[in-house]
Motif scaffolding. Structure first.
Motif, PDB file in Angstrom:
ATOM      1  N   LEU A  28       0.804  -1.099  -0.208  1.00 56.32           N
ATOM      2  CA  LEU A  28      -0.139  -0.079  -0.180  1.00 56.32           C
ATOM      3  C   LEU A  28       0.754   1.096   0.120  1.00 56.32           C
ATOM      4  CD1 LEU A  28      -2.774   1.482   0.147  1.00 56.32           C
ATOM      5  CD2 LEU A  28      -2.625   1.202   2.424  1.00 56.32           C
ATOM      6  N   GLN A  29       1.877   1.367   0.752  1.00 54.46           N
ATOM      7  CA  GLN A  29       2.784   2.257   0.961  1.00 54.46           C
ATOM      8  C   GLN A  29       3.524   2.404  -0.613  1.00 54.46           C
ATOM      9  OE1 GLN A  29       6.450   2.291   3.360  1.00 54.46           O
ATOM     10  NE2 GLN A  29       5.956   4.559   3.888  1.00 54.46           N
ATOM     11  N   ALA A  30       3.723   1.504  -1.235  1.00 53.17           N
ATOM     12  CA  ALA A  30       4.332   1.845  -2.586  1.00 53.17           C
ATOM     13  C   ALA A  30       3.465   2.327  -3.630  1.00 53.17           C
ATOM     14  CB  ALA A  30       4.971   0.428  -3.121  1.00 53.17           C
ATOM     15  N   TYR A  31       2.222   1.947  -3.410  1.00 52.97           N
ATOM     16  CA  TYR A  31       1.110   2.632  -4.270  1.00 52.97           C
ATOM     17  C   TYR A  31       1.071   3.870  -4.037  1.00 52.97           C
ATOM     18  CZ  TYR A  31      -0.196  -1.945  -6.557  1.00 52.97           C
ATOM     19  OH  TYR A  31      -0.245  -3.197  -7.263  1.00 52.97           O
ATOM     20  N   LEU A  32       0.787   4.055  -2.661  1.00 57.16           N
ATOM     21  CA  LEU A  32       0.489   5.695  -2.254  1.00 57.16           C
ATOM     22  C   LEU A  32       1.756   6.632  -2.720  1.00 57.16           C
ATOM     23  CD1 LEU A  32      -1.191   4.951   1.128  1.00 57.16           C
ATOM     24  CD2 LEU A  32      -2.344   5.650  -0.967  1.00 57.16           C
ATOM     25  N   GLY A  36       1.961   9.968  -5.351  1.00 56.96           N
ATOM     26  CA  GLY A  36       2.464  11.319  -5.088  1.00 56.96           C
ATOM     27  C   GLY A  36       1.962  11.665  -3.492  1.00 56.96           C
ATOM     28  N   LEU A  37       1.742  10.596  -2.648  1.00 54.88           N
ATOM     29  CA  LEU A  37       1.216  10.877  -1.369  1.00 54.88           C
ATOM     30  C   LEU A  37       2.413  10.540  -0.540  1.00 54.88           C
ATOM     31  CD1 LEU A  37      -2.309   9.191  -1.292  1.00 54.88           C
ATOM     32  CD2 LEU A  37      -1.817  11.685  -1.480  1.00 54.88           C
ATOM     33  N   LYS A  38       2.466  11.411   0.685  1.00 59.28           N
ATOM     34  CA  LYS A  38       3.577  11.110   1.723  1.00 59.28           C
ATOM     35  C   LYS A  38       2.980  10.247   2.748  1.00 59.28           C
ATOM     36  CE  LYS A  38       7.160  13.443   4.240  1.00 59.28           C
ATOM     37  NZ  LYS A  38       7.594  14.893   4.545  1.00 59.28           N
ATOM     38  N   THR A  39       3.788   9.070   2.849  1.00 54.99           N
ATOM     39  CA  THR A  39       3.190   8.161   3.934  1.00 54.99           C
ATOM     40  C   THR A  39       4.299   7.863   5.129  1.00 54.99           C
ATOM     41  OG1 THR A  39       3.647   6.184   2.906  1.00 54.99           O
ATOM     42  CG2 THR A  39       1.361   7.109   2.589  1.00 54.99           C
ATOM     43  N   VAL A  40       4.038   7.608   6.107  1.00 51.64           N
ATOM     44  CA  VAL A  40       4.907   6.868   7.246  1.00 51.64           C
ATOM     45  C   VAL A  40       4.313   5.530   7.588  1.00 51.64           C
ATOM     46  CG1 VAL A  40       3.981   8.081   9.232  1.00 51.64           C
ATOM     47  CG2 VAL A  40       5.946   7.288   9.099  1.00 51.64           C
ATOM     48  N   GLY A  82       6.613  -3.178 -10.563  1.00 52.88           N
ATOM     49  CA  GLY A  82       7.897  -3.158 -11.333  1.00 52.88           C
ATOM     50  C   GLY A  82       8.895  -4.087 -10.690  1.00 52.88           C
ATOM     51  N   LEU A  83       8.508  -5.262 -10.017  1.00 53.01           N
ATOM     52  CA  LEU A  83       9.478  -6.377  -9.125  1.00 53.01           C
ATOM     53  C   LEU A  83       9.869  -7.423 -10.351  1.00 53.01           C
ATOM     54  CD1 LEU A  83       7.994  -6.409  -5.877  1.00 53.01           C
ATOM     55  CD2 LEU A  83       9.864  -4.883  -6.711  1.00 53.01           C
TER      56      LEU A  83
END
Length: 83
Positions: A28-32, A36-40, A82-83
């Motif tokens: 989910l973090q990769a997709y976000l 262009g979203l900033k996540t932690v 892209g893996l």
């Protein structure tokens, strides 16, 4: 037992906060991030991976203790990241 961790960042503003660094949260973090979203991601364990983490179960023997409970990862997921 109380676990406390100090988090140092360059910014305290995020578009999303993900609790737990299991494989679903990391995808989910990769997709976000691509959107262009900033996540932690906040994880209480010493390592990321959740049920896909590999542990040394016996000296020299590494495996996931959850291998009987983890479904296969869809092939389309690898292509989209892209893996």
């Amino acid at each position: 037992m109380t676990m406390a961790t100090r988090i140092e960042t360059h910014s305290d503003t995020y578009d999303g906060i993900l609790l737990g660094a299991g494989h679903n949260a990391l995808v989910l973090q990769a997709y976000l991030g691509r959107a262009g979203l900033k996540t932690v991601v906040l994880e209480r364990a010493a390592r990321a991976g959740g049920r896909l983490a590999t542990l040394e179960l016996h000296p020299g023997f590494f495996a996931s203790p959850y291998t009987d409970d983890v479904a296969p990862i869809p092939a389309g997921l690898f292509w989209s990241l892209g893996l």
